[in-house]
Motif scaffolding. Structure first.
Motif, PDB file in Angstrom:
ATOM      1  N   VAL A  72      40.333  -1.604 -16.651  1.00 25.43           N
ATOM      2  CA  VAL A  72      40.100  -0.392 -17.657  1.00 25.43           C
ATOM      3  C   VAL A  72      39.257  -0.859 -18.708  1.00 25.43           C
ATOM      4  CG1 VAL A  72      41.057   1.347 -19.212  1.00 25.43           C
ATOM      5  CG2 VAL A  72      42.368   0.746 -16.681  1.00 25.43           C
ATOM      6  N   LEU A  73      39.482  -1.966 -19.159  1.00 27.38           N
ATOM      7  CA  LEU A  73      38.471  -2.365 -20.265  1.00 27.38           C
ATOM      8  C   LEU A  73      38.032  -3.775 -20.024  1.00 27.38           C
ATOM      9  CD1 LEU A  73      40.121  -4.655 -22.508  1.00 27.38           C
ATOM     10  CD2 LEU A  73      41.265  -2.604 -23.215  1.00 27.38           C
ATOM     11  N   GLN A  74      36.844  -3.998 -20.886  1.00 26.91           N
ATOM     12  CA  GLN A  74      36.198  -5.469 -20.772  1.00 26.91           C
ATOM     13  C   GLN A  74      36.576  -6.047 -22.242  1.00 26.91           C
ATOM     14  OE1 GLN A  74      34.002  -6.489 -18.218  1.00 26.91           O
ATOM     15  NE2 GLN A  74      33.944  -8.357 -19.504  1.00 26.91           N
ATOM     16  N   ALA A  75      36.737  -7.236 -22.253  1.00 28.18           N
ATOM     17  CA  ALA A  75      36.806  -7.939 -23.580  1.00 28.18           C
ATOM     18  C   ALA A  75      35.814  -9.002 -23.697  1.00 28.18           C
ATOM     19  CB  ALA A  75      38.045  -8.645 -23.494  1.00 28.18           C
ATOM     20  N   ARG A  76      35.094  -9.147 -24.597  1.00 27.55           N
ATOM     21  CA  ARG A  76      33.949 -10.035 -24.890  1.00 27.55           C
ATOM     22  C   ARG A  76      34.239 -10.763 -26.217  1.00 27.55           C
ATOM     23  NH1 ARG A  76      31.166  -5.524 -22.799  1.00 27.55           N
ATOM     24  NH2 ARG A  76      30.141  -6.068 -20.963  1.00 27.55           N
ATOM     25  N   VAL A  77      34.311 -12.102 -26.247  1.00 22.89           N
ATOM     26  CA  VAL A  77      34.373 -12.990 -27.632  1.00 22.89           C
ATOM     27  C   VAL A  77      32.888 -13.141 -28.014  1.00 22.89           C
ATOM     28  CG1 VAL A  77      35.179 -14.918 -28.485  1.00 22.89           C
ATOM     29  CG2 VAL A  77      36.402 -14.089 -26.951  1.00 22.89           C
ATOM     30  N   ARG A  78      32.841 -12.577 -29.330  1.00 25.51           N
ATOM     31  CA  ARG A  78      31.648 -12.653 -30.142  1.00 25.51           C
ATOM     32  C   ARG A  78      32.144 -13.342 -31.500  1.00 25.51           C
ATOM     33  NH1 ARG A  78      28.809  -7.058 -29.415  1.00 25.51           N
ATOM     34  NH2 ARG A  78      27.829  -7.362 -27.438  1.00 25.51           N
ATOM     35  N   GLY A  79      31.443 -14.666 -31.606  1.00 23.16           N
ATOM     36  CA  GLY A  79      31.990 -15.483 -32.734  1.00 23.16           C
ATOM     37  C   GLY A  79      33.512 -15.605 -32.691  1.00 23.16           C
ATOM     38  N   ALA A  80      34.314 -14.962 -33.810  1.00 20.59           N
ATOM     39  CA  ALA A  80      35.566 -15.032 -33.758  1.00 20.59           C
ATOM     40  C   ALA A  80      36.100 -13.774 -33.529  1.00 20.59           C
ATOM     41  CB  ALA A  80      35.988 -15.424 -35.358  1.00 20.59           C
ATOM     42  N   ARG A  81      35.254 -12.944 -33.068  1.00 24.99           N
ATOM     43  CA  ARG A  81      35.959 -11.434 -32.951  1.00 24.99           C
ATOM     44  C   ARG A  81      36.036 -11.103 -31.377  1.00 24.99           C
ATOM     45  NH1 ARG A  81      32.814  -7.107 -36.155  1.00 24.99           N
ATOM     46  NH2 ARG A  81      34.506  -5.897 -36.028  1.00 24.99           N
ATOM     47  N   ARG A  82      37.047 -10.426 -30.998  1.00 21.68           N
ATOM     48  CA  ARG A  82      37.018  -9.877 -29.463  1.00 21.68           C
ATOM     49  C   ARG A  82      36.782  -8.631 -29.527  1.00 21.68           C
ATOM     50  NH1 ARG A  82      39.540 -11.287 -24.913  1.00 21.68           N
ATOM     51  NH2 ARG A  82      40.237 -13.392 -25.936  1.00 21.68           N
ATOM     52  N   MET A  83      35.663  -8.289 -28.835  1.00 22.62           N
ATOM     53  CA  MET A  83      35.137  -7.019 -28.569  1.00 22.62           C
ATOM     54  C   MET A  83      35.608  -6.269 -27.195  1.00 22.62           C
ATOM     55  SD  MET A  83      33.633  -7.058 -31.456  1.00 22.62           S
ATOM     56  CE  MET A  83      32.437  -5.513 -31.465  1.00 22.62           C
ATOM     57  N   LEU A  84      35.962  -5.077 -27.418  1.00 23.86           N
ATOM     58  CA  LEU A  84      36.489  -4.266 -26.417  1.00 23.86           C
ATOM     59  C   LEU A  84      35.686  -3.158 -26.084  1.00 23.86           C
ATOM     60  CD1 LEU A  84      40.300  -4.249 -27.365  1.00 23.86           C
ATOM     61  CD2 LEU A  84      39.011  -5.937 -25.983  1.00 23.86           C
ATOM     62  N   SER A  85      35.369  -2.858 -24.863  1.00 24.35           N
ATOM     63  CA  SER A  85      34.733  -1.834 -24.398  1.00 24.35           C
ATOM     64  C   SER A  85      35.425  -1.207 -22.805  1.00 24.35           C
ATOM     65  CB  SER A  85      33.179  -2.195 -24.172  1.00 24.35           C
ATOM     66  OG  SER A  85      33.039  -2.988 -23.126  1.00 24.35           O
ATOM     67  N   LEU A  86      35.248   0.251 -22.605  1.00 24.18           N
ATOM     68  CA  LEU A  86      35.706   0.946 -21.383  1.00 24.18           C
ATOM     69  C   LEU A  86      35.055   0.691 -20.430  1.00 24.18           C
ATOM     70  CD1 LEU A  86      38.046   2.733 -20.728  1.00 24.18           C
ATOM     71  CD2 LEU A  86      36.443   4.496 -21.391  1.00 24.18           C
ATOM     72  N   ARG A  87      35.307   0.038 -19.303  1.00 21.89           N
ATOM     73  CA  ARG A  87      34.651  -0.074 -17.971  1.00 21.89           C
ATOM     74  C   ARG A  87      34.410   1.463 -17.297  1.00 21.89           C
ATOM     75  NH1 ARG A  87      37.019  -5.004 -14.924  1.00 21.89           N
ATOM     76  NH2 ARG A  87      35.273  -4.414 -13.368  1.00 21.89           N
ATOM     77  N   ARG A  88      33.654   2.102 -17.984  1.00 21.29           N
ATOM     78  CA  ARG A  88      33.751   3.615 -17.584  1.00 21.29           C
ATOM     79  C   ARG A  88      32.937   3.569 -16.265  1.00 21.29           C
ATOM     80  NH1 ARG A  88      34.167   8.923 -18.695  1.00 21.29           N
ATOM     81  NH2 ARG A  88      34.947   8.886 -20.657  1.00 21.29           N
ATOM     82  N   ASP A  89      31.867   2.897 -16.111  1.00 21.86           N
ATOM     83  CA  ASP A  89      31.002   2.893 -14.890  1.00 21.86           C
ATOM     84  C   ASP A  89      31.814   2.366 -13.712  1.00 21.86           C
ATOM     85  OD1 ASP A  89      28.770   4.064 -16.313  1.00 21.86           O
ATOM     86  OD2 ASP A  89      27.890   1.961 -16.543  1.00 21.86           O
ATOM     87  N   ASP A  90      32.390   1.311 -13.704  1.00 19.35           N
ATOM     88  CA  ASP A  90      33.088   0.852 -12.660  1.00 19.35           C
ATOM     89  C   ASP A  90      34.329   1.565 -12.308  1.00 19.35           C
ATOM     90  OD1 ASP A  90      31.838  -1.641 -12.564  1.00 19.35           O
ATOM     91  OD2 ASP A  90      33.140  -2.661 -13.874  1.00 19.35           O
ATOM     92  N   LEU A  91      34.848   2.342 -13.197  1.00 26.82           N
ATOM     93  CA  LEU A  91      36.158   3.458 -12.970  1.00 26.82           C
ATOM     94  C   LEU A  91      35.694   4.566 -12.530  1.00 26.82           C
ATOM     95  CD1 LEU A  91      38.073   2.735 -16.059  1.00 26.82           C
ATOM     96  CD2 LEU A  91      38.930   2.004 -13.892  1.00 26.82           C
ATOM     97  N   ASP A  92      34.386   5.032 -13.001  1.00 26.13           N
ATOM     98  CA  ASP A  92      33.988   6.331 -12.463  1.00 26.13           C
ATOM     99  C   ASP A  92      33.490   6.061 -10.849  1.00 26.13           C
ATOM    100  OD1 ASP A  92      34.561   7.826 -14.760  1.00 26.13           O
ATOM    101  OD2 ASP A  92      32.395   7.729 -15.597  1.00 26.13           O
ATOM    102  N   THR A  93      32.764   4.951 -10.595  1.00 23.28           N
ATOM    103  CA  THR A  93      32.213   4.813  -9.281  1.00 23.28           C
ATOM    104  C   THR A  93      33.491   4.516  -8.166  1.00 23.28           C
ATOM    105  OG1 THR A  93      30.292   3.326 -10.239  1.00 23.28           O
ATOM    106  CG2 THR A  93      31.147   2.991  -8.017  1.00 23.28           C
ATOM    107  N   HIS A  94      34.538   4.024  -8.604  1.00 22.48           N
ATOM    108  CA  HIS A  94      35.709   3.788  -7.725  1.00 22.48           C
ATOM    109  C   HIS A  94      36.556   4.991  -7.462  1.00 22.48           C
ATOM    110  CE1 HIS A  94      33.999  -0.291  -7.758  1.00 22.48           C
ATOM    111  NE2 HIS A  94      34.677  -0.423  -6.602  1.00 22.48           N
ATOM    112  N   PHE A  95      36.732   5.680  -8.801  1.00 19.99           N
ATOM    113  CA  PHE A  95      37.576   6.762  -8.971  1.00 19.99           C
ATOM    114  C   PHE A  95      37.103   7.950  -9.488  1.00 19.99           C
ATOM    115  CE2 PHE A  95      39.933   2.614  -9.541  1.00 19.99           C
ATOM    116  CZ  PHE A  95      40.524   2.305  -8.379  1.00 19.99           C
ATOM    117  N   PRO A  96      36.117   8.261  -8.869  1.00 16.67           N
ATOM    118  CA  PRO A  96      35.288   9.680  -9.413  1.00 16.67           C
ATOM    119  C   PRO A  96      36.175  10.548 -10.078  1.00 16.67           C
ATOM    120  CG  PRO A  96      34.422   9.073  -7.400  1.00 16.67           C
ATOM    121  CD  PRO A  96      35.797   8.486  -7.361  1.00 16.67           C
ATOM    122  N   GLY A  97      35.844  10.971 -11.203  1.00 10.81           N
ATOM    123  CA  GLY A  97      36.447  12.213 -12.016  1.00 10.81           C
ATOM    124  C   GLY A  97      37.985  11.795 -12.519  1.00 10.81           C
ATOM    125  N   LEU A  98      38.464  10.636 -12.295  1.00 10.02           N
ATOM    126  CA  LEU A  98      40.050  10.063 -12.707  1.00 10.02           C
ATOM    127  C   LEU A  98      39.942  10.118 -14.138  1.00 10.02           C
ATOM    128  CD1 LEU A  98      42.794   9.503 -11.849  1.00 10.02           C
ATOM    129  CD2 LEU A  98      42.152   7.064 -12.142  1.00 10.02           C
TER     130      LEU A  98
END
Length: 110
Positions: A72-98
């Motif tokens: 559901v989400l993507q985590a990336r480490v930038r320096g000392a911070r963990r950045m989070l984002s939604l994997r909307r494209d992947d979710l919408d591709t595999h489960f359209p409209g969900l």
């Protein structure tokens, strides 16, 4: 600035509906996903504040792990911070409209 991608993310083709639904079934995780849906990327500490979650740091880390492992989400480490984002494209591709159907549902109806 270097960006490191955590290896604990499932590949897009490995996403499973049962795992996504289970991850989104918890009110705290769903609240965090609602906040992520309204932004591109946010630091995990900021996400907890924006979502108004009054849970401990270790509990929030657990919820992040569940969402990340479900794809559901993507985590990336930038320096000392963990950045989070939604994997909307992947979710919408595999489960359209969900995701939209879940996010559009009033919280009290879930």
């Amino acid at each position: 600035m270097s960006v490191v991608i955590d290896e604990a993310h499932p590949a897009a083709e490995e996403l499973r509906l049962s795992k996504v639904l289970a991850a989104l079934s918890d009110p705290a995780r769903l609240t965090a996903v609602r906040v992520l849906a309204a932004t591109e990327e946010v630091a995990c500490t900021e996400l907890q504040q924006r979502a108004g979650l009054t849970i401990g740091r270790s509990t929030f880390s657990y919820h992040q792990r569940v969402l990340r492992e479900a794809g559901v989400l993507q985590a990336r480490v930038r320096g000392a911070r963990r950045m989070l984002s939604l994997r909307r494209d992947d979710l919408d591709t595999h489960f359209p409209g969900l995701l939209d159907a879940i996010l559009d549902t009033a919280p009290e109806m879930l």
